[in-house]
Design an enzyme around this catalytic site. Structure first.
Site, mmCIF file in Angstrom:
data_model
loop_
_atom_site.group_PDB
_atom_site.id
_atom_site.type_symbol
_atom_site.label_atom_id
_atom_site.label_comp_id
_atom_site.label_asym_id
_atom_site.label_seq_id
_atom_site.Cartn_x
_atom_site.Cartn_y
_atom_site.Cartn_z
ATOM 1 C CB CYS A 1 12.984 9.750 7.885
ATOM 2 S SG CYS A 1 14.014 8.748 6.822
ATOM 3 C CD GLN B 1 4.400 17.374 5.336
ATOM 4 O OE1 GLN B 1 3.472 16.627 5.607
ATOM 5 N NE2 GLN B 1 5.449 17.512 6.106
ATOM 6 C CD GLU C 1 9.548 13.438 11.168
ATOM 7 O OE1 GLU C 1 8.387 12.997 11.318
ATOM 8 O OE2 GLU C 1 10.446 12.789 10.620
ATOM 9 C CB SER D 1 3.871 9.821 10.904
ATOM 10 O OG SER D 1 2.650 9.118 10.906
ATOM 11 C CE LYS E 1 -1.712 3.013 2.377
ATOM 12 N NZ LYS E 1 -1.743 4.057 1.341
ATOM 13 C CD GLU F 1 13.492 1.872 10.074
ATOM 14 O OE1 GLU F 1 13.730 3.016 10.530
ATOM 15 O OE2 GLU F 1 14.124 0.867 10.422
HETATM 16 P P1 NAD Z 1 2.149 8.548 7.309
HETATM 17 O O1 NAD Z 1 2.354 7.823 8.583
HETATM 18 O O2 NAD Z 1 1.073 9.563 7.243
HETATM 19 O O3 NAD Z 1 1.840 7.519 6.126
HETATM 20 C C1 NAD Z 1 2.712 6.459 5.828
HETATM 21 C C2 NAD Z 1 1.894 5.338 5.190
HETATM 22 O O4 NAD Z 1 0.962 4.834 6.149
HETATM 23 C C3 NAD Z 1 1.068 5.795 3.987
HETATM 24 O O5 NAD Z 1 1.032 4.769 3.020
HETATM 25 C C4 NAD Z 1 -0.298 5.987 4.588
HETATM 26 O O6 NAD Z 1 -1.348 5.860 3.666
HETATM 27 C C5 NAD Z 1 -0.334 4.867 5.597
HETATM 28 N N1 NAD Z 1 -1.304 5.083 6.679
HETATM 29 C C6 NAD Z 1 -1.825 6.264 7.101
HETATM 30 N N2 NAD Z 1 -2.696 6.044 8.108
HETATM 31 C C7 NAD Z 1 -2.704 4.711 8.329
HETATM 32 C C8 NAD Z 1 -3.379 3.876 9.261
HETATM 33 N N3 NAD Z 1 -4.213 4.371 10.158
HETATM 34 N N4 NAD Z 1 -3.131 2.548 9.232
HETATM 35 C C9 NAD Z 1 -2.242 2.040 8.355
HETATM 36 N N5 NAD Z 1 -1.585 2.778 7.428
HETATM 37 C C10 NAD Z 1 -1.816 4.102 7.433
HETATM 38 O O7 NAD Z 1 3.563 9.164 6.911
HETATM 39 P P2 NAD Z 1 3.903 10.092 5.658
HETATM 40 O O8 NAD Z 1 3.362 11.450 5.925
HETATM 41 O O9 NAD Z 1 3.527 9.399 4.395
HETATM 42 O O10 NAD Z 1 5.502 10.110 5.713
HETATM 43 C C11 NAD Z 1 6.229 10.990 6.495
HETATM 44 C C12 NAD Z 1 6.733 10.287 7.747
HETATM 45 O O11 NAD Z 1 7.496 9.146 7.379
HETATM 46 C C13 NAD Z 1 7.678 11.157 8.551
HETATM 47 O O12 NAD Z 1 7.374 11.027 9.913
HETATM 48 C C14 NAD Z 1 9.049 10.563 8.244
HETATM 49 O O13 NAD Z 1 10.025 10.782 9.236
HETATM 50 C C15 NAD Z 1 8.722 9.129 8.112
HETATM 51 N N6 NAD Z 1 9.782 8.456 7.357
HETATM 52 C C16 NAD Z 1 10.625 7.606 8.023
HETATM 53 C C17 NAD Z 1 11.658 6.974 7.347
HETATM 54 C C18 NAD Z 1 12.586 6.016 8.041
HETATM 55 O O14 NAD Z 1 13.215 5.212 7.357
HETATM 56 N N7 NAD Z 1 12.687 6.059 9.359
HETATM 57 C C19 NAD Z 1 11.825 7.198 5.977
HETATM 58 C C20 NAD Z 1 10.952 8.068 5.338
HETATM 59 C C21 NAD Z 1 9.916 8.678 6.029
#
Ligand code: NAD
Length: 478
Positions: free
Chosen positions: A280, A327, A379, A225, A172, A246
């Site tokens: 990230c 964002q 963050e 996140s 997904k 992650e």
């Molecule tokens: P997000 O958590 O909003 O979404 C990530 C994924 O989870 C998306 O595919 C989203 O559709 C899905 N999602 C959202 N709500 C969900 C739920 N309730 N249940 C299951 N899946 C759900 O994050 P984002 O805004 O897409 O990405 C930014 C975040 O990702 C930042 O916090 C960043 O630090 C983190 N990030 C971490 C790394 C790492 O390797 N540590 C790398 C890149 C990004």
């Protein structure tokens, strides 16, 4: 003609209601139309993966590797076309998009090679005639949930090892990057991946993500996140699903007085501002020894003013827009709170930059930030760096560690003793000396400490730990 992105289940492209996929540099422009999957599609995708798993896992490992190599070749052959779509959809500059696509290809190549690495160990036994081995076997069906900020590299570093080690996948991707996701699936399908081995569900996390974790997958690997990660961890625990998470970072840099200040400022600017700070591993806190503090702030500010912010398809642009209106709202709100807490803005401000109608924020440098301020603790995920003076390496390390996160950290110094001390004492999964906090190589372990990660490291050979499980076999002659 508008490109339509559909979900991919059991080798079929499936229909659903339309949601426009817009260009963050020109939100009135539609890049593609994404047809949304529904909760019943999640169950069908897991079923398709379950059906594909026995034959995929039974395929000779080298054959799986051959398909991954072919996918890498297809991805590479299409870098230019995919990069342009990626930039229009996500807002990264073309140079960054190209780099990320090439990196995705090299990840597939790397894991293609890993398929022929040893997959077990032989142990001495109490019984001399017995052959005692332990081997790694695929887990089964893996749910992959990915964010938008590395829309092809992160999926690659999850999907490539999952497939290489013999698992079937239900992926997904983030809802705002359906087109780049489609291109990855197409490359794998054209490379000869059997139907059902990789399935993709287009749509919102709230609609598809939770159901995917509870739909009978054997493991789920998530990047995103901390809030979403926490909810996935709970669902996974309830469903007894192995989980790898992650999550966010609040990455710190320490600059000592003996550092090459201009070089340090350049690296910090890269870490903090490129990809509009949406990494990230982005640099967000900078602790600078007092002797060079003002010079460092001046050098960093000069770069923030010089680097061009604008349309990411223009080769002169260094910093594109944020990915979405949501964002943009989050980042500007963080900046407004920082202003109300009396932080000083050396560059940038609390308003969006008026460039076309895109979601732009100027590279922003904050000083005089109160130690308890949210902008120093949470963050931001925008082009924002807080610069704070310190008296010593010890103070720099203590402040760098003053966070719930522990993803990446960097030190700028020519002093070997300081470098070794920093590398030992800073609580981060990735430590860099005289290099920006962002930027990773795909063949080494990646992940964070503390609240940044859970469930084991990604990438390199360490990925095998998550995507396989041990089976111990005692073989005695009769
Ligand atoms: P997000 O958590 O909003 O979404 C990530 C994924 O989870 C998306 O595919 C989203 O559709 C899905 N999602 C959202 N709500 C969900 C739920 N309730 N249940 C299951 N899946 C759900 O994050 P984002 O805004 O897409 O990405 C930014 C975040 O990702 C930042 O916090 C960043 O630090 C983190 N990030 C971490 C790394 C790492 O390797 N540590 C790398 C890149 C990004």
């Amino acid at each position: 003609m508008t490109i339509e992105v559909r979900s991919y289940v059991g080798g079929e492209w499936i229909d659903g209601p339309e949601v426009p996929d817009v260009d963050p540099a020109h939100p009135s422009r539609v890049v593609a139309v994404a047809r949304q999957a529904s909760a019943p599609d999640v169950a069908r995708a897991v079923e398709a993966a379950r059906a594909a798993f026995p034959s995929w896992s039974a395929l000779p490992a080298g054959e799986r590797g051959r398909i991954l190599t072919r996918a890498a070749e297809i991805i590479e052959a299409r870098v230019e076309a995919t990069a342009l779509e990626f930039t229009r959809e996500e807002g990264k500059t073309l140079a960054e998009a190209r780099g990320e696509i090439r990196r995705a290809a090299s990840i597939f190549r790397y894991y293609a090679g890993q398929t022929l690495e040893p997959d077990g160990e032989v142990y001495p036994s109490a019984s001399p005639e017995l052959l005692l081995i332990a081997r790694r076997e695929p887990i089964g069906v893996v749910g992959v949930i990915t964010p938008w900020n590395f829309p092809i590299a992160i999926p690659a570093w999850k999907i490539a090892p999952a497939l290489a080690y013999g698992n079937a996948v239900v992926w997904k991707p983030a809802e705002v990057v359906p087109l780049t996701s489609l291109r990855l699936v197409e490359a794998l399908a054209e490379a000869g991946l059997p139907a059902g081995t990789l399935n993709m569900l287009i749509g919102k996390g709230s609609v598809l993500g939770g159901p995917l974790v509870g739909a009978g997958v054997d493991a789920v690997t998530f990047t995103g996140s901390n809030a979403t990660g926490a909810s996935i961890a709970q669902l996974a625990a309830r469903s007894r699903v192995k989980a790898q998470l992650e999550m966010g970072g609040k990455n710190a840099v320490v600059v000592l007085a003996d550092a090459d200040v201009a070089f340090a400022a350049d690296q910090v600017a890269r870490g903090a501002f490129l990809s509009a700070g949406q990494k990230c591993t982005a640099t967000s806190r900078v602790y600078v020894e007092r002797g060079v503090y003002q010079r460092f702030v001046d050098e960093l500010a000069a770069l923030a003013r010089k680097w061009r912010v604008g349309d990411p398809t223009d080769p002169a642009t260094a910093i594109g827009p944020l990915v979405s209106e949501a964002q943009l709202g989050t980042v500007l709100e963080r900046l407004r709170v920082a202003r109300s807490e009396k932080a000083s803005f050396v560059t940038g401000g609390t308003d969006r930059l008026a460039i076309d109608d895109g979601y732009y924020v100027a590279p922003t440098i904050l000083t005089e930030v109160p130690r308890t301020s949210a902008v120093l603790r949470e963050e931001v995920f925008g082009p924002v760096a807080c610069v704070v003076p310190v008296d010593s390496l010890d103070e720099g390390i203590a402040l760098a560690n003053e966070t719930d996160y522990g993803l990446s950290a960097a030190l700028f110094s020519r002093d070997l003793r300081a470098a070794l001390t920093f590398a030992r004492r800073v609580r981060a999964g990735v430590v860099k000396i005289n290099q920006e906090t962002a930027g990773l190589e795909p063949h080494v372990p990646f992940g964070g400490m503390k609240a940044s990660s859970a469930g084991g490291r990604e990438q390199g050979k360490t990925a095998r730990d998550f995507f396989t499980e041990w089976k111990t076999v005692y073989m005695a002659p009769v």
